[in-house]
Write a protein that holds these residues in place. Structure first.
Motif, PDB file in Angstrom:
ATOM      1  N   SER A  10       0.841  -1.206   0.000  1.00 37.37           N
ATOM      2  CA  SER A  10       0.000   0.000   0.000  1.00 37.37           C
ATOM      3  C   SER A  10       0.873   1.252   0.000  1.00 37.37           C
ATOM      4  O   SER A  10       0.609   2.221  -0.717  1.00 37.37           O
ATOM      5  CB  SER A  10      -0.928   0.017   1.223  1.00 37.37           C
ATOM      6  OG  SER A  10      -1.940  -0.950   1.104  1.00 37.37           O
TER       7      SER A  10
ATOM      8  N   THR B  90     -15.650  -2.730   3.262  1.00 31.98           N
ATOM      9  CA  THR B  90     -14.722  -3.340   2.297  1.00 31.98           C
ATOM     10  C   THR B  90     -14.924  -4.859   2.254  1.00 31.98           C
ATOM     11  O   THR B  90     -15.204  -5.489   3.282  1.00 31.98           O
ATOM     12  CB  THR B  90     -13.262  -2.978   2.650  1.00 31.98           C
ATOM     13  OG1 THR B  90     -12.418  -3.433   1.590  1.00 31.98           O
ATOM     14  CG2 THR B  90     -12.802  -3.602   3.968  1.00 31.98           C
TER      15      THR B  90
ATOM     16  N   PRO C  22      -6.676  -5.717   3.304  1.00 36.41           N
ATOM     17  CA  PRO C  22      -5.320  -6.097   2.902  1.00 36.41           C
ATOM     18  C   PRO C  22      -4.537  -6.641   4.090  1.00 36.41           C
ATOM     19  O   PRO C  22      -4.597  -6.085   5.189  1.00 36.41           O
ATOM     20  CB  PRO C  22      -4.727  -4.778   2.399  1.00 36.41           C
ATOM     21  CG  PRO C  22      -5.894  -4.015   1.902  1.00 36.41           C
ATOM     22  CD  PRO C  22      -7.010  -4.354   2.845  1.00 36.41           C
TER      23      PRO C  22
ATOM     24  N   THR D  60      -3.703 -11.743  -5.060  1.00 36.93           N
ATOM     25  CA  THR D  60      -4.900 -10.900  -4.955  1.00 36.93           C
ATOM     26  C   THR D  60      -4.705  -9.857  -3.859  1.00 36.93           C
ATOM     27  O   THR D  60      -4.999  -8.670  -4.036  1.00 36.93           O
ATOM     28  CB  THR D  60      -6.126 -11.777  -4.596  1.00 36.93           C
ATOM     29  OG1 THR D  60      -6.259 -12.791  -5.589  1.00 36.93           O
ATOM     30  CG2 THR D  60      -7.399 -10.952  -4.534  1.00 36.93           C
ATOM     31  N   ASP D  61      -4.205 -10.311  -2.738  1.00 31.46           N
ATOM     32  CA  ASP D  61      -3.990  -9.431  -1.588  1.00 31.46           C
ATOM     33  C   ASP D  61      -2.981  -8.325  -1.921  1.00 31.46           C
ATOM     34  O   ASP D  61      -3.212  -7.144  -1.619  1.00 31.46           O
ATOM     35  CB  ASP D  61      -3.481 -10.289  -0.418  1.00 31.46           C
ATOM     36  CG  ASP D  61      -3.495  -9.560   0.926  1.00 31.46           C
ATOM     37  OD1 ASP D  61      -4.348  -8.669   1.109  1.00 31.46           O
ATOM     38  OD2 ASP D  61      -2.680  -9.904   1.788  1.00 31.46           O
TER      39      ASP D  61
ATOM     40  N   GLU E 166      -2.173  -7.170  -4.837  1.00 26.74           N
ATOM     41  CA  GLU E 166      -2.755  -6.249  -5.822  1.00 26.74           C
ATOM     42  C   GLU E 166      -3.736  -5.285  -5.178  1.00 26.74           C
ATOM     43  O   GLU E 166      -3.777  -4.093  -5.500  1.00 26.74           O
ATOM     44  CB  GLU E 166      -3.444  -7.042  -6.947  1.00 26.74           C
ATOM     45  CG  GLU E 166      -2.426  -7.635  -7.913  1.00 26.74           C
ATOM     46  CD  GLU E 166      -3.037  -8.588  -8.923  1.00 26.74           C
ATOM     47  OE1 GLU E 166      -4.261  -8.892  -8.822  1.00 26.74           O
ATOM     48  OE2 GLU E 166      -2.296  -9.060  -9.805  1.00 26.74           O
ATOM     49  N   GLN E 167      -4.545  -5.802  -4.274  1.00 29.87           N
ATOM     50  CA  GLN E 167      -5.518  -4.938  -3.596  1.00 29.87           C
ATOM     51  C   GLN E 167      -4.815  -3.920  -2.704  1.00 29.87           C
ATOM     52  O   GLN E 167      -5.200  -2.751  -2.659  1.00 29.87           O
ATOM     53  CB  GLN E 167      -6.505  -5.791  -2.789  1.00 29.87           C
ATOM     54  CG  GLN E 167      -7.427  -6.618  -3.685  1.00 29.87           C
ATOM     55  CD  GLN E 167      -8.463  -7.427  -2.918  1.00 29.87           C
ATOM     56  OE1 GLN E 167      -8.275  -7.730  -1.744  1.00 29.87           O
ATOM     57  NE2 GLN E 167      -9.546  -7.788  -3.588  1.00 29.87           N
TER      58      GLN E 167
ATOM     59  N   LEU F  15      -5.200   0.054  -3.250  1.00 27.53           N
ATOM     60  CA  LEU F  15      -5.808   0.915  -2.234  1.00 27.53           C
ATOM     61  C   LEU F  15      -4.892   2.094  -1.893  1.00 27.53           C
ATOM     62  O   LEU F  15      -5.366   3.212  -1.644  1.00 27.53           O
ATOM     63  CB  LEU F  15      -6.149   0.104  -0.980  1.00 27.53           C
ATOM     64  CG  LEU F  15      -7.335  -0.859  -1.170  1.00 27.53           C
ATOM     65  CD1 LEU F  15      -7.375  -1.912  -0.071  1.00 27.53           C
ATOM     66  CD2 LEU F  15      -8.661  -0.098  -1.228  1.00 27.53           C
TER      67      LEU F  15
ATOM     68  N   ILE G 104     -12.572  -2.244  -0.971  1.00 25.63           N
ATOM     69  CA  ILE G 104     -12.715  -3.248  -2.030  1.00 25.63           C
ATOM     70  C   ILE G 104     -14.199  -3.582  -2.192  1.00 25.63           C
ATOM     71  O   ILE G 104     -14.893  -3.863  -1.219  1.00 25.63           O
ATOM     72  CB  ILE G 104     -11.960  -4.551  -1.679  1.00 25.63           C
ATOM     73  CG1 ILE G 104     -10.476  -4.269  -1.410  1.00 25.63           C
ATOM     74  CG2 ILE G 104     -12.148  -5.600  -2.766  1.00 25.63           C
ATOM     75  CD1 ILE G 104      -9.684  -3.817  -2.589  1.00 25.63           C
TER      76      ILE G 104
ATOM     77  N   ARG H 138     -16.667  -6.238  -4.098  1.00 26.08           N
ATOM     78  CA  ARG H 138     -16.691  -7.498  -4.846  1.00 26.08           C
ATOM     79  C   ARG H 138     -17.767  -7.449  -5.924  1.00 26.08           C
ATOM     80  O   ARG H 138     -18.938  -7.192  -5.635  1.00 26.08           O
ATOM     81  CB  ARG H 138     -16.958  -8.675  -3.901  1.00 26.08           C
ATOM     82  CG  ARG H 138     -16.979 -10.041  -4.586  1.00 26.08           C
ATOM     83  CD  ARG H 138     -17.248 -11.180  -3.611  1.00 26.08           C
ATOM     84  NE  ARG H 138     -16.197 -11.309  -2.618  1.00 26.08           N
ATOM     85  CZ  ARG H 138     -15.608 -12.476  -2.275  1.00 26.08           C
ATOM     86  NH1 ARG H 138     -15.984 -13.610  -2.842  1.00 26.08           N
ATOM     87  NH2 ARG H 138     -14.677 -12.504  -1.348  1.00 26.08           N
TER      88      ARG H 138
ATOM     89  N   TRP I 126     -13.225  -7.373  -8.778  1.00 27.66           N
ATOM     90  CA  TRP I 126     -13.411  -6.349  -7.753  1.00 27.66           C
ATOM     91  C   TRP I 126     -13.020  -4.986  -8.293  1.00 27.66           C
ATOM     92  O   TRP I 126     -12.282  -4.876  -9.270  1.00 27.66           O
ATOM     93  CB  TRP I 126     -12.571  -6.677  -6.508  1.00 27.66           C
ATOM     94  CG  TRP I 126     -11.109  -6.894  -6.789  1.00 27.66           C
ATOM     95  CD1 TRP I 126     -10.508  -8.059  -7.182  1.00 27.66           C
ATOM     96  CD2 TRP I 126     -10.057  -5.908  -6.732  1.00 27.66           C
ATOM     97  NE1 TRP I 126      -9.155  -7.877  -7.361  1.00 27.66           N
ATOM     98  CE2 TRP I 126      -8.840  -6.568  -7.089  1.00 27.66           C
ATOM     99  CE3 TRP I 126     -10.009  -4.552  -6.411  1.00 27.66           C
ATOM    100  CZ2 TRP I 126      -7.607  -5.907  -7.133  1.00 27.66           C
ATOM    101  CZ3 TRP I 126      -8.771  -3.890  -6.454  1.00 27.66           C
ATOM    102  CH2 TRP I 126      -7.591  -4.573  -6.813  1.00 27.66           C
TER     103      TRP I 126
ATOM    104  N   ILE J  18     -12.755  -0.581  -6.682  1.00 21.87           N
ATOM    105  CA  ILE J  18     -12.613   0.172  -5.442  1.00 21.87           C
ATOM    106  C   ILE J  18     -13.710   1.213  -5.318  1.00 21.87           C
ATOM    107  O   ILE J  18     -13.943   2.004  -6.243  1.00 21.87           O
ATOM    108  CB  ILE J  18     -11.220   0.824  -5.363  1.00 21.87           C
ATOM    109  CG1 ILE J  18     -10.174  -0.295  -5.202  1.00 21.87           C
ATOM    110  CG2 ILE J  18     -11.125   1.816  -4.207  1.00 21.87           C
ATOM    111  CD1 ILE J  18      -8.755   0.174  -5.109  1.00 21.87           C
TER     112      ILE J  18
END
Lengths: 420, 420
Positions: free
Chosen positions: B21, B150, B154, B309-310, B312-313, B317, B336, B338, B346, B348
């Motif tokens: 992040s 969310t 993350p 995935t984590d 990237e999120q 964010l 996030i 869905r 997903w 934002i």
């Protein structure tokens, strides 16, 4: 002469790469149908031979056998069961011969540590002692890394990579929180007698100030006062202290710290390992906030972070075992021979089992720093190549995709039951 | 008008991806030199703002900032420190303004969990209450996955992937040894109030008989008798039993099992966690040989097995936080949203901080099976996408190559010291 069948068994604590040895062995055996018939695996190790519980590996597809290379644990089951001497337990050896004879087994491959090397040596002597022709080859495996002659033991390099990676990651975590939170972090690792795994934690400390700052080896008597002074000095210097500790450290009287005689309110022996004991000591005497972790089976099963070197060696040793057998040899353990440190080069030599059985390899004293709390450059040179390279398993649904074999039973041929 | 500087701080327990992040935020801010001057990071979180201990991130190379994406822990230091209300601790907020003013800070980015969202909300109100113009944006982060609105938090996805992978690996290990060795294995995981991490262990059980067989959630009152019956039935069926347990499970009286009041011989409170307590219970009542592991910080620092995935999120964010600030908004948390389960899609959305602060998201009851010991299909549908994909860090000398920033201090401009 029709080809003889082979017996293969996994023994003792399983590892992230013992199945890679199985893979190397079975794939190589399948390339020699003229010399080796089927490979029968013992269900739950040597017990499978004694109980005539054999698994027919020829029922497994080539693809599934290939997947063994990236699957941790013992695919055919393992056991802790040591055969006694030929003299005192002649019946067990006679039973083995009975089963081998019934299933036309001429090759005995035993994949394990020190105790298994001893068993394998005894089986190799059946030929002369009991008149049954068999070739017994031992394939080394132990996370404890305590077998002699071989440069290292398959399974160890992957545990080493796991603990070094984990303690580095936790060390980064603690360092970033120490201002207001945990000052002391303790990771307990395996290795009750030899400090190889503890030493591997030390690889994570490459830069000034980087954890682990203290290692507690089973080879070094635990000196509470010296230890606490070191923790205090480390926290005062770096604001935190990361510690790797062997489950097997002992105090001056030779007692395991994990069994300090503490009792709960009901008189039960104290729960848990060394890490919480050390943590409590630090808290009581120095007042630092602590956290601790016990990796336990996670470390030896962590195929997801296996060392590529380790996987390659495990496979090569399984393959080599077959080649040694095909060369007509008996009572041999293929062993890793180190040819160079950097870059690491190795090949496989043949070690006589008589020189392997019942010999334990401990950490040389010059692998441990003089104060007893860390590893030396010599140790680092030895260990570094063993964790080199990554060998990730395939993933499915976000998780490692490990194989479960069919493990089809070979029909029993013998009447009556054998009692273990 | 010259561009305002930004303040960024990491708060609370760090994770495997909080630096991702930071990476997203700093890289995005650097793309807008016309709107954002420098990004100053708080050394050890919000404490860094109060003490005027700021880090000049503009001194870090683009390459090192990029490496944050794959580095666990909090690169600038984090802390556990909660600002009280504006009314009771007005002095702290006035100090923040003083520091913000001295360093021309117009953007406040706070990267943390529930408590931090509350702090961020309060800072966002400074503008109106104390007349200092600032935009406060909260970037969600917590392995506990307990923030509202969310889809997930993350840090959680990577812990989830780690615990599910680890318990699968340990489960394979135990299954292959159970004939003569350990029957029951227990992994203790984080999540004192919400059972999300415990639930993630359940993802490892995909095939009949595969562990974990039992999960112990903090949301479900621990029923000793029912639990022991379940362990017994599982061992009788599969010859072994793998258990995932939350550190926060409680008995009928609402007491944490990790604080059962047991004492050692010196009257110290019992050492260690829930896992050894449960293990001892199993041993005492059922007689099974056990092993247990406590992953502790290893789980939240395990960047080597992070969920793609984590990561990237987390990155998205951080990036989004800057974009929201540039759009002139205040008191927002990018969240996030869905859009689909399979394949996971997903985007934002923007959540008002007033709806985030002081709200905890627990496991829905229909995510836990009726008997309370496992996860349902609904839970699996929710969790599975969050552990999807691997995002390995680079390795050097066999170990993950994580970055240590220079963390150059911004010269102080204020006289006098502030007392925390």
């Amino acid at each position: 002469m029709s080809p003889k069948n082979a017996f293969y068994a996994q023994s003792g604590g399983v590892t992230a790469v013992i199945n890679a040895s199985a893979c190397g062995l079975i794939e190589t055996a399948r390339q020699h149908p003229d010399k080796i018939g089927k490979v029968f695996a013992g269900r739950n190790g040597i017990i499978g031979a004694l109980l005539e519980e054999l698994i027919d590996t020829s029922q497994e597809s080539a693809e599934d056998i290939a997947r063994l290379r990236h699957t941790p644990s013992g695919a055919f089951g393992s056991c802790r069961y040591k055969l006694k001497s030929l003299e005192t337990h002649r019946g067990q050896y006679e039973r083995l011969i009975e089963v081998f004879k019934a299933h036309d087994i001429g090759y005995f491959f035993y994949n394990g540590g020190g105790d298994s090397a001893d068993t394998c040596l005894k089986v190799s002597q059946i030929s002369a002692a009991l008149g049954y022709p068999i070739q017994a080859i031992h394939i080394p495996k132990t996370v404890d890394n305590d077998l002699p002659i071989t440069d290292c033991c398959p399974g160890f390099g992957s545990v080493a990579k796991y603990v070094a990676t984990s303690i580095r990651e936790a060390g980064f975590d603690v360092a970033s929180m120490s201002r207001t939170s945990t000052k002391v972090f303790i990771l307990e690792v395996m290795g009750r007698h030899a400090g190889w795994i503890t030493a591997a934690c030390g690889l994570a400390a490459e830069q000034e100030g980087e954890g682990p700052h203290i290692l507690l080896f089973p080879e070094i008597e635990f000196d509470e006062e010296k230890f606490l002074a070191k923790v205090k000095a480390t926290v005062e210097k770096y604001d935190h202290c990361v510690i790797g500790v062997s489950e097997g450290i002992k105090d001056k009287e030779g007692n395991f710290l994990s069994e300090t005689g503490l009792r709960d309110a009901f008189g039960h022996a104290q729960l848990g390992g060394v890490a919480p004991t050390i943590a409590q000591l630090v808290k009581d005497k120095l007042g630092y906030k602590y956290h601790w972790a016990v990796a336990d089976y996670l470390q030896r099963a962590a195929r997801h972070i296996a060392s590529k070197t380790d996987v390659e060696q495990a496979y090569a040793l399984g393959k080599s075992a077959v080649e040694i057998a095909l060369a007509g040899k008996n009572a041999i353990m293929p062993a890793i021979r180190r040819l160079a440190d950097t870059p690491y080069r190795w090949d496989i030599a043949e070690a006589p089992l008589s020189e392997v059985a019942n010999v334990e390899k401990f950490m040389p004293r010059d692998f441990i720093t003089e104060d007893g709390f860390h590893i030396t450059e010599a140790c680092r040179r030895y260990l570094s190549p063993l964790i080199e390279g990554e060998d990730y398993p395939p993933f499915k649904n976000g998780l490692p995709d490990y194989v479960r074999l069919k493990n089809v039973a070979v029909p029993k041929k013998l009447a009556g039951e054998f009692k273990l």
